[in-house]
Design a protein around this motif. Structure first.
Motif, mmCIF file in Angstrom:
data_model
loop_
_atom_site.group_PDB
_atom_site.id
_atom_site.type_symbol
_atom_site.label_atom_id
_atom_site.label_comp_id
_atom_site.label_asym_id
_atom_site.label_seq_id
_atom_site.Cartn_x
_atom_site.Cartn_y
_atom_site.Cartn_z
ATOM 1 N N ALA A 28 0.834 -1.212 0.000
ATOM 2 C CA ALA A 28 0.000 0.000 0.000
ATOM 3 C C ALA A 28 0.867 1.259 0.000
ATOM 4 O O ALA A 28 0.511 2.262 -0.628
ATOM 5 C CB ALA A 28 -0.933 -0.011 1.217
ATOM 6 N N VAL A 29 1.991 1.209 0.689
ATOM 7 C CA VAL A 29 2.918 2.348 0.704
ATOM 8 C C VAL A 29 3.441 2.626 -0.704
ATOM 9 O O VAL A 29 3.526 3.780 -1.124
ATOM 10 C CB VAL A 29 4.079 2.083 1.697
ATOM 11 N N ILE A 30 3.783 1.564 -1.436
ATOM 12 C CA ILE A 30 4.267 1.744 -2.803
ATOM 13 C C ILE A 30 3.219 2.465 -3.640
ATOM 14 O O ILE A 30 3.536 3.385 -4.402
ATOM 15 C CB ILE A 30 4.617 0.372 -3.434
ATOM 16 N N GLU A 31 1.971 2.060 -3.484
ATOM 17 C CA GLU A 31 0.885 2.646 -4.267
ATOM 18 C C GLU A 31 0.566 4.082 -3.860
ATOM 19 O O GLU A 31 0.113 4.867 -4.687
ATOM 20 C CB GLU A 31 -0.370 1.781 -4.131
ATOM 21 N N SER A 32 0.783 4.425 -2.594
ATOM 22 C CA SER A 32 0.347 5.739 -2.126
ATOM 23 C C SER A 32 1.474 6.701 -1.781
ATOM 24 O O SER A 32 1.204 7.830 -1.362
ATOM 25 C CB SER A 32 -0.576 5.570 -0.914
ATOM 26 N N ALA A 33 2.727 6.306 -1.960
ATOM 27 C CA ALA A 33 3.864 7.145 -1.562
ATOM 28 C C ALA A 33 3.865 8.499 -2.261
ATOM 29 O O ALA A 33 4.252 9.512 -1.666
ATOM 30 C CB ALA A 33 5.178 6.420 -1.825
ATOM 31 N N ALA A 34 3.434 8.533 -3.504
ATOM 32 C CA ALA A 34 3.443 9.798 -4.240
ATOM 33 C C ALA A 34 2.518 10.831 -3.589
ATOM 34 O O ALA A 34 2.701 12.031 -3.760
ATOM 35 C CB ALA A 34 3.034 9.566 -5.691
ATOM 36 N N GLY A 35 1.548 10.366 -2.798
ATOM 37 C CA GLY A 35 0.620 11.277 -2.137
ATOM 38 C C GLY A 35 1.060 11.737 -0.761
ATOM 39 O O GLY A 35 0.381 12.549 -0.132
ATOM 40 N N TYR A 36 2.199 11.225 -0.270
ATOM 41 C CA TYR A 36 2.677 11.644 1.049
ATOM 42 C C TYR A 36 3.094 13.107 1.017
ATOM 43 O O TYR A 36 3.807 13.538 0.119
ATOM 44 C CB TYR A 36 3.863 10.777 1.491
ATOM 45 N N ARG A 37 2.635 13.857 2.017
ATOM 46 C CA ARG A 37 2.985 15.278 2.120
ATOM 47 C C ARG A 37 3.613 15.532 3.486
ATOM 48 O O ARG A 37 2.925 15.477 4.502
ATOM 49 C CB ARG A 37 1.736 16.137 1.940
ATOM 50 N N PRO A 38 4.925 15.810 3.520
ATOM 51 C CA PRO A 38 5.609 16.019 4.802
ATOM 52 C C PRO A 38 5.017 17.162 5.625
ATOM 53 O O PRO A 38 5.089 17.129 6.852
ATOM 54 C CB PRO A 38 7.054 16.353 4.408
ATOM 55 N N ASP A 39 4.395 18.125 4.979
ATOM 56 C CA ASP A 39 3.822 19.253 5.713
ATOM 57 C C ASP A 39 2.574 18.852 6.508
ATOM 58 O O ASP A 39 2.125 19.590 7.372
ATOM 59 C CB ASP A 39 3.487 20.408 4.754
ATOM 60 N N SER A 68 4.492 13.473 10.053
ATOM 61 C CA SER A 68 5.716 12.681 9.922
ATOM 62 C C SER A 68 5.477 11.443 9.068
ATOM 63 O O SER A 68 4.351 11.002 8.870
ATOM 64 C CB SER A 68 6.203 12.244 11.301
ATOM 65 N N GLN A 69 6.577 10.861 8.608
ATOM 66 C CA GLN A 69 6.486 9.619 7.851
ATOM 67 C C GLN A 69 5.851 8.517 8.688
ATOM 68 O O GLN A 69 5.002 7.771 8.192
ATOM 69 C CB GLN A 69 7.877 9.155 7.408
ATOM 70 N N ILE A 70 6.235 8.411 9.947
ATOM 71 C CA ILE A 70 5.719 7.329 10.775
ATOM 72 C C ILE A 70 4.223 7.518 11.030
ATOM 73 O O ILE A 70 3.459 6.551 11.035
ATOM 74 C CB ILE A 70 6.525 7.135 12.080
ATOM 75 N N GLY A 71 3.783 8.756 11.198
ATOM 76 C CA GLY A 71 2.354 9.009 11.352
ATOM 77 C C GLY A 71 1.588 8.612 10.106
ATOM 78 O O GLY A 71 0.534 7.965 10.171
ATOM 79 N N TRP A 72 2.141 8.993 8.949
ATOM 80 C CA TRP A 72 1.526 8.622 7.672
ATOM 81 C C TRP A 72 1.538 7.104 7.504
ATOM 82 O O TRP A 72 0.534 6.493 7.120
ATOM 83 C CB TRP A 72 2.285 9.305 6.534
ATOM 84 N N LEU A 73 2.674 6.477 7.819
ATOM 85 C CA LEU A 73 2.812 5.031 7.668
ATOM 86 C C LEU A 73 1.825 4.285 8.566
ATOM 87 O O LEU A 73 1.189 3.322 8.139
ATOM 88 C CB LEU A 73 4.251 4.614 7.980
#
Length: 189
Positions: A56-67, A70-75
């Motif tokens: 799922a991370v591979i499919e949705s990584a492009a939508g991650y917004r650091p603003d 955090s990465q861990i919160g998103w993950l």
């Protein structure tokens, strides 16, 4: 937990760059494995869901917004969705077939390692039983903050709520959970 450097904040390439995926995977696989082990008690399912989280991370990584957090919160937000999807699918399978199916084979070492992880997280299960008395969104907030170690603002981001609302819900939830945990353990079983 590892705090990513500014260059590591951009994970949008992990969907197309195997090396970037490997770095991200190695950095977070243990945290995801623990996150999953706190929520399921079957080693086969824990292994499958951990793998599914990274798919799922591979499919949705492009939508991650650091603003937005955090990465861990998103993950953990991704992991929570993967687990919820699996629970819905499992409920549907049980309704349709009356049994679980489709498990992949694990060798004895895999099963032993996953069983150890599940045993290590067993103390958290009593808390999860207490959390059943909370509304779903509040329960998810408590899990992300108290169990998974996210900051309130990170958990709020993962759940799509404001940090202020999250703090209020968290205060009320802690009071409820403390009251439930004060009951004798046999009542919670």
């Amino acid at each position: 937990m590892h705090d990513p450097s500014p260059a590591e904040d951009d994970i949008s390439d992990i969907g197309v760059d195997p090396a970037a995926l490997e770095v991200f995977y190695r950095r977070h696989v243990e945290a995801v494995g623990r996150f999953v082990a706190r929520r399921v008690d079957d080693p086969h399912l824990a292994a499958d869901l951990t793998a599914d989280v990274f798919l799922a991370v591979i499919e949705s990584a492009a939508g991650y917004r650091p603003d937005r957090g955090s990465q861990i919160g998103w993950l953990f937000g991704v992991a929570r969705n993967v687990i919820a999807d699996e629970r819905r699918r499992a409920a549907q399978r049980l309704r349709v077939t009356g049994r679980m199916a489709g498990r992949r084979d694990l060798d004895a070492d895999d099963i032993a390692r996953i069983e150890e992880r599940i045993d290590a997280e067993s103390a958290a299960r009593r808390t999860y039983r207490a959390l059943r008395e909370l509304p779903e969104d509040t329960r998810a907030l408590v899990e992300l903050v108290a169990v998974d170690g996210l900051a309130v603002a990170e958990a709020a981001t993962a759940l799509g709520m404001s940090p202020v609302a999250a703090r209020v819900r968290l205060h009320r939830a802690r009071r409820t959970v403390r009251a439930v945990l004060a009951r004798p353990a046999t009542i919670l079983a």
